[in-house]
Design an enzyme around this catalytic site. Structure first.
Site, short mmCIF file in Angstrom:
data_model
loop_
_atom_site.label_atom_id
_atom_site.label_comp_id
_atom_site.label_asym_id
_atom_site.label_seq_id
_atom_site.Cartn_x
_atom_site.Cartn_y
_atom_site.Cartn_z
N LEU A 110 14.53 -50.36 -75.24
CA LEU A 110 15.20 -50.41 -76.54
C LEU A 110 16.70 -50.31 -76.40
O LEU A 110 17.45 -50.83 -77.22
CB LEU A 110 14.70 -49.26 -77.43
CG LEU A 110 13.22 -49.26 -77.78
CD1 LEU A 110 12.86 -47.99 -78.55
CD2 LEU A 110 12.88 -50.49 -78.61
N GLY A 113 22.22 -46.08 -71.95
CA GLY A 113 23.58 -45.55 -72.01
C GLY A 113 23.87 -44.71 -70.80
O GLY A 113 23.18 -44.79 -69.78
N GLY A 114 24.91 -43.88 -70.90
CA GLY A 114 25.34 -43.10 -69.76
C GLY A 114 24.36 -42.02 -69.35
O GLY A 114 24.41 -41.54 -68.23
N THR A 117 17.73 -44.28 -70.21
CA THR A 117 17.23 -45.52 -70.77
C THR A 117 16.03 -45.22 -71.66
O THR A 117 15.17 -44.41 -71.30
CB THR A 117 16.80 -46.50 -69.66
OG1 THR A 117 17.89 -46.69 -68.76
CG2 THR A 117 16.39 -47.84 -70.24
N LYS A 133 12.08 -41.92 -73.31
CA LYS A 133 13.43 -41.82 -72.73
C LYS A 133 13.35 -41.31 -71.30
O LYS A 133 12.78 -40.24 -71.05
CB LYS A 133 14.29 -40.88 -73.59
CG LYS A 133 15.75 -40.81 -73.17
CD LYS A 133 16.53 -39.95 -74.16
CE LYS A 133 18.01 -39.91 -73.85
NZ LYS A 133 18.76 -39.08 -74.85
N ASP A 240 27.24 -35.86 -81.48
CA ASP A 240 27.44 -37.30 -81.30
C ASP A 240 26.83 -38.09 -82.47
O ASP A 240 26.14 -39.09 -82.26
CB ASP A 240 26.82 -37.75 -79.98
CG ASP A 240 27.40 -39.08 -79.49
OD1 ASP A 240 28.54 -39.41 -79.87
OD2 ASP A 240 26.70 -39.78 -78.73
#
Length: 365
Positions: A110, A113-114, A117, A133, A240
């Site tokens: 989907l 990022g840092g 996945t 994840k 965030d």
């Protein structure tokens, strides 16, 4: 790109590498001494790359790269901490990989990022959609925390805290629910609820020609403020909040807000403040940019303001551009809406309203 540099000797051209003290090595040094040529040892640099970002191929959740900044603006990474508890909330087997694969099927990615996945998937026993994840251990940027007497990865502990009882919070709370987690030693796997159909808010805005009508923005912001108050009551600081970390369920006439990605979140202590910024740099609060100190409540209000700005303007938000007056709040906004947005984006954190005060603002009522 993170690079680790080291130096190692290079083999001489066309000859095997010599060991120090070997007969052949002594002959070479004697020959060099006779010719007046000192022995030269060439060195080469070896670089290792550490890449975490993969291209997203779905609009369900676009997870953008995150930055962790020290007071001098440099990117930093905390040392990896040992996690004591390594079982799922109801694990009974000794092999977490086997248990995970027996329970879930993993599909297409989907987003990435840092930190890790995320893949689409489903639970085999009832075909419930899930998001899976994968987080390499070296990307666990926040130290483990103690919850109910157990040391747990921060993201797991926070999602457990927000998921009151297993399956009770699925589809009912703004934060997506934690379903399972597995520590495989080299990586952490977090299995979460996956709302369907849904898109992230950034994609939702683009589909509405780059900005939303005031009525739609108000519907979303009401839910976001309530969600932020819920986090605050549980002492959770998301850190965030941005359009990419907000899912919009689109299966009903009224869009429903869901919060995702608690990978940079933390549990807040009374009176605590922070000097290292965890989050997305362009949404950093002004107080961090000026004095490298920020607190949970005012920072969350600021981030809600940046989200509202992007819902109402076709230009993306950047804190530094806004503070330098290169970005302006539209003069076409209605009075109450403009006042609400200006309060959220107040440069002085002491002048920003609390989340409870935001909820009582005339624009939301």
């Amino acid at each position: 790109m993170n690079r680790v540099c080291d130096t190692v000797p290079r083999k001489h051209q066309g000859e095997p590498c010599e060991e120090v003290g070997s007969a052949r090595g002594r002959q070479r040094r004697d020959r060099d001494d006779e010719e007046g040529k000192p022995e030269k040892r060439k060195r080469r640099r070896v670089f290792e790359s550490n890449k975490h970002d993969l291209a997203s191929n779905s609009d369900v959740s676009r997870i953008s790269r995150k930055r962790i900044l020290s007071p001098d603006g440099r990117k930093v990474r905390e040392k990896k901490k040992r996690v004591v508890e390594k079982k799922t909330p109801d694990a009974s087997g000794d092999n977490p990989r086997v248990e995970f694969e027996a329970k879930y099927s993993e599909l297409d990615p989907l987003g990435a990022g840092g930190c890790g996945t995320v893949f689409a998937g489903f639970r085999k026993e009832d075909n419930v959609p899930v998001a899976i994840k994968h987080i390499p251990h070296e990307n666990l940027l926040c130290k483990p925390v103690c919850l109910n007497g157990k040391m747990l990865p921060t993201e797991v502990a926070i999602m457990m805290k927000l998921t009151a009882k297993k399956n009770d919070s699925v589809g009912k709370s703004a934060p997506v629910a934690l379903l399972d987690w597995y520590d495989l030693g080299h990586e952490l796997i977090v299995v979460m609820e996956r709302p369907v159909p849904a898109v992230d808010l950034s994609t939702y805005i683009k589909r509405k020609k780059g900005c939303l009508r005031e009525s739609k923005a108000k519907t979303i912001m009401k839910q976001l403020v309530d969600a932020a108050i819920g986090l605050e009551q549980n002492r959770v600081f998301h850190r965030d909040i941005k359009p990419e970390n907000i899912l919009i369920e689109t299966g009903q006439s009224v869009p429903r807000v869901r919060l995702i990605d608690f990978g940079l979140s933390c549990l807040v202590k009374l009176g605590s403040f922070y000097t290292v910024f965890y989050g997305t740099e362009k949404y950093a609060p002004p107080e961090y940019c000026s004095s490298s100190v920020y607190r949970a409540g005012p920072s969350t209000v600021w981030q809600l303001g940046t989200v509202l700005y992007e819902m109402l303007h076709k230009k993306g938000f950047k804190t530094k551009r806004f503070l330098s007056k290169k970005l302006q709040i539209s003069s076409e906004l209605r009075k109450n809406l403009k006042d609400f947005l200006q309060l959220c984006l107040e440069e002085d954190p002491k002048l920003r309203p609390t989340l409870t005060e935001l909820k009582l603002h005339p624009w939301l009522n």
